[in-house]
Scaffold this motif. Structure first.
Motif, mmCIF file in Angstrom:
data_model
loop_
_atom_site.group_PDB
_atom_site.id
_atom_site.type_symbol
_atom_site.label_atom_id
_atom_site.label_comp_id
_atom_site.label_asym_id
_atom_site.label_seq_id
_atom_site.Cartn_x
_atom_site.Cartn_y
_atom_site.Cartn_z
ATOM 1 N N TYR A 1 -18.651 3.433 -57.924
ATOM 2 C CA TYR A 1 -17.512 4.103 -58.538
ATOM 3 C C TYR A 1 -17.320 3.681 -59.990
ATOM 4 O O TYR A 1 -17.227 2.506 -60.301
ATOM 5 N N GLU A 2 -17.239 4.681 -60.874
ATOM 6 C CA GLU A 2 -16.910 4.419 -62.267
ATOM 7 C C GLU A 2 -15.446 4.813 -62.453
ATOM 8 O O GLU A 2 -15.143 5.951 -62.766
ATOM 9 N N GLU A 3 -14.567 3.863 -62.274
ATOM 10 C CA GLU A 3 -13.141 4.144 -62.395
ATOM 11 C C GLU A 3 -12.521 3.225 -63.425
ATOM 12 O O GLU A 3 -13.206 2.444 -64.075
ATOM 13 N N PHE A 4 -11.220 3.275 -63.548
ATOM 14 C CA PHE A 4 -10.535 2.493 -64.567
ATOM 15 C C PHE A 4 -10.779 0.996 -64.436
ATOM 16 O O PHE A 4 -10.763 0.275 -65.422
ATOM 17 N N ALA A 5 -11.047 0.521 -63.244
ATOM 18 C CA ALA A 5 -11.316 -0.912 -63.058
ATOM 19 C C ALA A 5 -12.547 -1.338 -63.846
ATOM 20 O O ALA A 5 -12.592 -2.447 -64.375
ATOM 21 N N LEU A 6 -13.520 -0.461 -63.957
ATOM 22 C CA LEU A 6 -14.729 -0.809 -64.695
ATOM 23 C C LEU A 6 -14.443 -0.995 -66.180
ATOM 24 O O LEU A 6 -15.101 -1.780 -66.849
ATOM 25 N N ILE B 1 -24.115 0.371 -61.728
ATOM 26 C CA ILE B 1 -23.731 1.496 -60.885
ATOM 27 C C ILE B 1 -24.835 1.748 -59.852
ATOM 28 O O ILE B 1 -26.011 1.750 -60.180
ATOM 29 N N LYS B 2 -24.425 1.919 -58.586
ATOM 30 C CA LYS B 2 -25.375 2.239 -57.525
ATOM 31 C C LYS B 2 -25.867 3.668 -57.694
ATOM 32 O O LYS B 2 -25.087 4.513 -58.123
ATOM 33 N N PRO B 3 -27.086 4.003 -57.385
ATOM 34 C CA PRO B 3 -28.124 3.102 -56.895
ATOM 35 C C PRO B 3 -28.675 2.233 -58.029
ATOM 36 O O PRO B 3 -28.849 2.691 -59.154
ATOM 37 N N ILE C 1 -17.378 -3.859 -55.378
ATOM 38 C CA ILE C 1 -15.937 -3.796 -55.617
ATOM 39 C C ILE C 1 -15.213 -3.237 -54.395
ATOM 40 O O ILE C 1 -14.305 -3.856 -53.856
ATOM 41 N N GLU C 2 -15.618 -2.059 -53.946
ATOM 42 C CA GLU C 2 -14.976 -1.409 -52.805
ATOM 43 C C GLU C 2 -15.667 -1.855 -51.525
ATOM 44 O O GLU C 2 -16.825 -1.520 -51.293
#
Length: 139
Positions: free
Chosen positions: A82-87, A99-101, A55-56
């Motif tokens: 990143y676990e943000e609102f987009a997810l 989610i990485k890794p 994503i980023e």
């Protein structure tokens, strides 16, 4: 299954490629890209069934790639740190993310979902994704 990997970090591409090659015999990595422009070109040329999409990506976003595509005829799995609102929007739209890794168990679960879903629905899912993303972004 043919896959394509898009991430701005070569280390992330190498790590995911190794996990896939080592643990999944039926996976064929068709290519990878570090930029949205290269990703779009590579996806159009190779026609993968599944795209792992960061994503980023510095000044760019995996969303830019999806916006630039005329149609989405492949499964999309977002791979992000990143676990943000987009997810939330992604999950609500029934697209998958990791989610990485990345772990082997995450990949196994994701491949089970992909096998049970039709690629024809991806275009519609992406439209819902953008609708949900814009709605959440306004609140």
């Amino acid at each position: 299954m043919e896959v394509f990997i898009v991430d701005d970090e070569q280390r992330a591409i190498d790590s995911l490629s190794k996990l896939l090659n080592t643990n999944f015999d039926d996976i064929n990595i068709l290519g990878s890209a570090n930029t949205i422009a290269d990703a779009q070109k590579g996806i159009l040329e190779t026609k993968p069934k599944l795209v792992f999409l960061d994503i980023e990506m510095g000044p760019e976003s995996g969303f830019n790639l999806l916006e630039n595509m005329d149609s989405i005829d492949f499964h999309i799995v977002f791979v992000t740190a990143y676990e943000e609102f987009a997810l939330k929007a992604i999950k609500f739209s029934a697209l998958d993310y990791i989610i990485k890794p990345v772990s082997i168990s995450d990949l196994k679960q994701m491949f089970q979902k992909v096998e049970s879903n039709s690629v024809k629905q991806e275009d519609l899912k992406v439209k819902y994704l953008f609708s949900n993303f814009l709605t959440q972004n306004k609140s």
